[in-house]
Design a protein around this motif. Sequence first.
Motif, PDB file in Angstrom:
ATOM      1  N   UNK A 167      12.542   1.853   9.227  1.00 37.17           N
ATOM      2  CA  UNK A 167      13.194   1.455  10.805  1.00 37.17           C
ATOM      3  C   UNK A 167      14.352   2.110  10.828  1.00 37.17           C
ATOM      4  N   UNK A 168      15.327   2.182   9.820  1.00 39.83           N
ATOM      5  CA  UNK A 168      16.326   2.685   9.909  1.00 39.83           C
ATOM      6  C   UNK A 168      16.377   4.219  10.032  1.00 39.83           C
ATOM      7  N   UNK A 169      15.309   4.820   8.982  1.00 37.60           N
ATOM      8  CA  UNK A 169      15.080   6.319   9.126  1.00 37.60           C
ATOM      9  C   UNK A 169      14.525   6.995  10.541  1.00 37.60           C
ATOM     10  N   UNK A 222       7.113  13.656   9.388  1.00 39.07           N
ATOM     11  CA  UNK A 222       8.238  14.002   8.957  1.00 39.07           C
ATOM     12  C   UNK A 222       8.269  13.230   7.706  1.00 39.07           C
ATOM     13  N   UNK A 223       8.658  13.706   6.763  1.00 32.96           N
ATOM     14  CA  UNK A 223       9.117  13.179   5.426  1.00 32.96           C
ATOM     15  C   UNK A 223      10.645  13.021   5.418  1.00 32.96           C
ATOM     16  N   UNK A 267       7.386   8.675   5.487  1.00 30.92           N
ATOM     17  CA  UNK A 267       6.555   9.439   6.120  1.00 30.92           C
ATOM     18  C   UNK A 267       6.373   9.021   7.701  1.00 30.92           C
ATOM     19  N   UNK A 268       7.031   9.358   8.598  1.00 29.23           N
ATOM     20  CA  UNK A 268       7.099   8.961   9.949  1.00 29.23           C
ATOM     21  C   UNK A 268       6.284  10.030  10.903  1.00 29.23           C
ATOM     22  N   UNK A 296       8.626  19.604   4.216  1.00 26.82           N
ATOM     23  CA  UNK A 296       8.639  20.182   5.594  1.00 26.82           C
ATOM     24  C   UNK A 296       7.591  19.317   6.356  1.00 26.82           C
ATOM     25  N   UNK A 297       7.792  19.174   7.775  1.00 32.11           N
ATOM     26  CA  UNK A 297       7.226  18.513   8.506  1.00 32.11           C
ATOM     27  C   UNK A 297       5.663  19.126   8.783  1.00 32.11           C
ATOM     28  N   UNK A 298       4.452  18.587   9.001  1.00 29.34           N
ATOM     29  CA  UNK A 298       3.206  19.080   9.104  1.00 29.34           C
ATOM     30  C   UNK A 298       2.641  18.539  10.631  1.00 29.34           C
ATOM     31  N   UNK A 299       2.042  19.190  11.099  1.00 27.53           N
ATOM     32  CA  UNK A 299       1.291  18.772  12.307  1.00 27.53           C
ATOM     33  C   UNK A 299       0.171  17.714  11.940  1.00 27.53           C
ATOM     34  N   UNK A 300      -0.006  16.988  12.869  1.00 31.33           N
ATOM     35  CA  UNK A 300      -1.148  15.894  12.694  1.00 31.33           C
ATOM     36  C   UNK A 300      -1.897  15.883  13.906  1.00 31.33           C
ATOM     37  N   UNK A 301      -3.116  15.204  13.847  1.00 33.27           N
ATOM     38  CA  UNK A 301      -4.179  15.065  14.857  1.00 33.27           C
ATOM     39  C   UNK A 301      -4.122  13.660  15.036  1.00 33.27           C
ATOM     40  N   UNK A 302      -3.861  13.022  16.195  1.00 32.92           N
ATOM     41  CA  UNK A 302      -3.863  11.740  16.262  1.00 32.92           C
ATOM     42  C   UNK A 302      -5.376  11.418  16.715  1.00 32.92           C
TER      43      UNK A 302
END
Length: 212
Positions: free
Chosen positions: A70-72, A174-175, A153-154, A200-206
């Motif tokens: 929650x904080x991050x 986003x890590x 990992x958000x 690094x952040x990586x794209x995701x597919x919902x």
Amino acid sequence: MKSAFRNALQNRDAHIGSLRFAVGVLGGVCLFIAVGWYNSAQEITVHTPPDLRAGSTRLWWEIPAPNVYSFGVRMFSQINRWPTNGVEDYRNNLHTYKWYITPQCREILADDYQAKSSKGELAGRERALFEVPGRGFDDSRVIAHSQDSWTINADLQLKEYVKGTEVKASLARWPLRVVRYDVDVNNNPWGLALDCFDGVAREINVTTGQKQ
């Protein structure tokens, strides 16, 4: 007789002297303890998990995974919230939330600010960063490296606008790195700080991507 009386007086005086010395030593020890107690932490922060329906037993210094997550997410989202103009909002956020960011991370974000500014990616730009619906906290999203550092990992959705027109939209994982940061409880009651990124952040597919 006088000699015995004189010896008794000398013994009495010596005993009184030793008692005074003992009282002085005891007083010094008490003063040392009092000073140490006064300078010790006046408050301690106890982190409790958000759901206490089943009860919770833990050591006082342990920070539950939901709190770290929650904080991050909250801090990273707030830093990336530009309601009117990225040039001013991003800079102001770095100052407003400086107590929640490690010094190393502040340097990284300051460099990011300069890079975006030089490319014209801030002027007149609005930005919002928030959790992807249905992809909130899960135990597997928080990786504990020690009792003082974690990676979360958000899955976050980013939207940017210029004059009401959407110019950027993305979904990415986003890590984020979070560390214990008991520096100033008055300015940072969480006792945590964002330490930027663990990759690094990586794209995701919902639609097709896995939940985790």
